[in-house]
Design a protein around this motif. Structure first.
Motif, PDB file in Angstrom:
ATOM      1  N   ALA A  54       0.804  -1.390  -0.235  1.00 15.98           N
ATOM      2  CA  ALA A  54       0.067   0.090   0.417  1.00 15.98           C
ATOM      3  C   ALA A  54       0.912   1.174  -0.003  1.00 15.98           C
ATOM      4  O   ALA A  54       0.215   2.704  -0.655  1.00 15.98           O
TER       5      ALA A  54
ATOM      6  N   VAL B 293      -4.165   1.098   6.705  1.00 15.96           N
ATOM      7  CA  VAL B 293      -4.219  -0.367   6.263  1.00 15.96           C
ATOM      8  C   VAL B 293      -4.020  -1.068   7.364  1.00 15.96           C
ATOM      9  O   VAL B 293      -4.203  -2.154   7.908  1.00 15.96           O
TER      10      VAL B 293
ATOM     11  N   LEU C 144      -7.422  -0.011  -0.767  1.00 16.50           N
ATOM     12  CA  LEU C 144      -6.633   1.281  -0.856  1.00 16.50           C
ATOM     13  C   LEU C 144      -7.463   2.262  -1.956  1.00 16.50           C
ATOM     14  O   LEU C 144      -7.589   1.973  -3.248  1.00 16.50           O
TER      15      LEU C 144
END
Length: 165
Positions: A45, A73, A95
């Motif tokens: 991420a 996250v 995301l």
């Protein structure tokens, strides 16, 4: 791993309904990536965010946004997934990064309907603890943040953070 702009599908439209009051039609750029139920997804991420923000030429809030993405996250993986979530199922966490002319929003969608809980700074007696300060950091490094249950047919919630750029 990621998708950009017009390749966003119906889940992205449902996500937009759960964000802070910004004109969704004024989004100039958007990117999204699915994240598996593994802690290695936090690094993925961050890397996705760095690439996307680099493409968008948003250097002034680069570090703040990447830190907040990591925290959101991590929280989704740690607190929003059932303990028996299989590693090989469709990625349960997603995301989303969206850019307006003067704002960037990062949003993390997860399958839990439970609200995120920020720990009070004065309640945490052990300041050397390695966990428990995620939402405090999100609040400290973003201009605003919040969460909403998912709209439409999707279950779960989205936790978002807004950054002025």
């Amino acid at each position: 791993m990621g998708t950009n702009g017009s390749t966003m599908l119906e889940p992205f439209d449902a996500l937009r309904q759960s964000l802070p009051p910004l004109d969704p039609s004024a989004v100039s750029s958007a990117a999204s990536c699915a994240l598996p139920a593994r802690y290695e997804a936090v690094r993925s991420a961050r890397e996705f965010s760095r690439r996307t923000l680099g493409d968008w030429d948003v250097p002034e809030r680069f570090d703040d946004i990447c830190l907040v993405v990591s925290e959101l996250v991590t929280n989704a993986l740690r607190h929003a997934l059932p303990a028996d979530t299989p590693y090989d199922q469709d990625p349960p966490v997603r995301l989303h990064l969206m850019r307006w002319a003067s704002r960037v929003v990062c949003a993390v969608r997860d399958p839990s309907n439970d609200s995120p809980v920020a720990r009070e700074a004065d309640v945490c007696e052990d300041f050397s603890a390695e966990s428990g300060r995620g939402l405090f950091l999100v609040d400290s490094f973003s201009d605003s943040w919040g969460w909403h249950p998912m709209a439409g047919a999707l279950s779960g919630k989205v936790v978002w953070a807004l950054f002025r750029v």
